[in-house]
Scaffold this motif. Structure first.
Motif, short mmCIF file in Angstrom:
data_model
loop_
_atom_site.label_atom_id
_atom_site.label_comp_id
_atom_site.label_asym_id
_atom_site.label_seq_id
_atom_site.Cartn_x
_atom_site.Cartn_y
_atom_site.Cartn_z
N ARG A 1 0.82 -1.22 0.00
CA ARG A 1 0.00 0.00 0.00
C ARG A 1 0.85 1.27 0.00
O ARG A 1 0.57 2.23 -0.72
CB ARG A 1 -0.92 -0.01 1.21
CG ARG A 1 -1.85 1.19 1.31
CD ARG A 1 -2.65 1.17 2.60
NE ARG A 1 -1.79 1.40 3.77
CZ ARG A 1 -1.52 0.49 4.73
NH1 ARG A 1 -2.05 -0.71 4.69
NH2 ARG A 1 -0.73 0.80 5.74
N HIS A 2 1.89 1.29 0.83
CA HIS A 2 2.68 2.51 1.02
C HIS A 2 4.08 2.14 1.47
O HIS A 2 4.28 1.15 2.17
CB HIS A 2 2.02 3.40 2.09
CG HIS A 2 2.76 4.65 2.37
ND1 HIS A 2 3.74 4.75 3.36
CD2 HIS A 2 2.71 5.88 1.78
CE1 HIS A 2 4.22 5.97 3.38
NE2 HIS A 2 3.63 6.68 2.43
N SER A 3 5.06 2.93 1.04
CA SER A 3 6.44 2.75 1.49
C SER A 3 6.92 4.02 2.17
O SER A 3 6.67 5.13 1.69
CB SER A 3 7.37 2.44 0.31
OG SER A 3 8.73 2.42 0.74
N GLU A 4 7.62 3.84 3.29
CA GLU A 4 8.24 4.98 3.95
C GLU A 4 9.37 5.58 3.12
O GLU A 4 9.79 6.71 3.38
CB GLU A 4 8.80 4.57 5.32
CG GLU A 4 7.74 4.37 6.38
CD GLU A 4 8.32 4.10 7.76
OE1 GLU A 4 7.56 4.11 8.72
OE2 GLU A 4 9.55 3.87 7.87
N GLU A 5 9.85 4.85 2.13
CA GLU A 5 10.92 5.37 1.28
C GLU A 5 10.37 6.53 0.45
O GLU A 5 9.58 6.35 -0.47
CB GLU A 5 11.47 4.27 0.36
CG GLU A 5 12.71 4.71 -0.39
CD GLU A 5 13.39 3.57 -1.12
OE1 GLU A 5 14.60 3.69 -1.37
OE2 GLU A 5 12.72 2.56 -1.45
N ASN A 6 10.76 7.73 0.81
CA ASN A 6 10.26 8.96 0.19
C ASN A 6 8.74 9.07 0.20
O ASN A 6 8.13 9.61 -0.72
CB ASN A 6 10.81 9.11 -1.24
CG ASN A 6 12.31 9.38 -1.23
OD1 ASN A 6 12.81 10.12 -0.39
ND2 ASN A 6 13.03 8.75 -2.14
N ASP A 7 8.12 8.52 1.27
CA ASP A 7 6.67 8.66 1.49
C ASP A 7 5.89 8.34 0.22
O ASP A 7 5.17 9.19 -0.33
CB ASP A 7 6.36 10.07 1.99
CG ASP A 7 4.92 10.23 2.47
OD1 ASP A 7 4.29 9.21 2.79
OD2 ASP A 7 4.43 11.37 2.49
N THR A 8 6.03 7.11 -0.26
CA THR A 8 5.53 6.72 -1.58
C THR A 8 4.25 5.90 -1.49
O THR A 8 4.22 4.85 -0.84
CB THR A 8 6.60 5.90 -2.32
OG1 THR A 8 7.81 6.67 -2.39
CG2 THR A 8 6.15 5.53 -3.72
N ASN A 9 3.19 6.36 -2.15
CA ASN A 9 1.99 5.54 -2.31
C ASN A 9 2.25 4.53 -3.41
O ASN A 9 2.68 4.89 -4.51
CB ASN A 9 0.78 6.41 -2.65
CG ASN A 9 0.33 7.24 -1.46
OD1 ASN A 9 0.36 6.77 -0.33
ND2 ASN A 9 -0.05 8.47 -1.72
#
Length: 195
Positions: free
Chosen positions: A85-93
């Motif tokens: 759903r989402h990655s903390e890597e550069n706040d990526t959806n």
């Protein structure tokens, strides 16, 4: 059987191609929608950074195409993370195939980040792990990992327990590099091609 490797700017495609060749499987490397839709199996590899990869997928409509596929799809490494759903890597959806977040490993004494090298996986479930011993060793290179969730089919412990593999419907994913994980990785790819 037609196997497609999705072509995009975060794919470690050469090692995936070699792995398929070792198994005697033919493949096509493409980002063409018709070719991808007509494939019997789809492999979505990945090495790189989440936001750049998702931007590339969006530009080509692959972010809509991949979740709509009906045949077996296998995402690896960043490919797996982009299926979440989402990655903390550069706040990526991301694509949201798996309703789970991907978090960076915290800095903990005694643990190097990125998590690089051989580590074991346990709590194995599902068709891709058939024939594997519990605590089989596979090869990881990553700084971000998906949390444990109902779709987790293998667990690895590094800093914290995380999802080493996921499965929902026709979608399968592995955080590690199956294509360079020796006999264990080869068995996982064989099991995928037999689905």
């Amino acid at each position: 059987m037609k196997t497609v490797i999705i072509k995009y700017n975060a794919g470690n495609v050469q090692s995936v191609m070699y792995a398929l060749e070792r198994l005697g499987a033919s493949y096509l490397l493409t980002d063409d929608e018709a070719e991808i839709r007509s494939a019997d199996k789809v492999i979505f590899p990945g090495v790189g950074e989440a936001s750049t990869a998702m931007a590339y997928l969006r530009e080509r409509g692959l972010d809509q195409l991949i979740p709509s596929l009906k045949q077996p799809v296998l995402g690896t490494c960043v490919g797996m993370q982009l299926m979440c759903r989402h990655s903390e890597e550069n706040d990526t959806n991301c694509m949201g195939i798996f309703d789970i977040g991907v978090r960076r490993f915290p800095n903990e004494p005694g643990f190097k980040v990125p998590h690089t090298g051989w580590n074991n996986i346990h709590s194995l479930q599902g068709p891709l792990t058939q024939g594997l011993p519990d605590n089989a060793y596979v090869y990881f290179v990553h700084s971000f990992a998906a949390d444990i969730c109902p779709e987790t089919t293998a667990v690895c412990d590094y800093v914290r327990p995380f999802s080493a593999m996921l499965h929902r419907d026709n979608f399968y994913a592995a955080q590690f590099h199956a294509e360079i994980s020796g006999n264990v990785g080869q068995r996982i790819l064989e099991n995928f091609l037999k689905l």
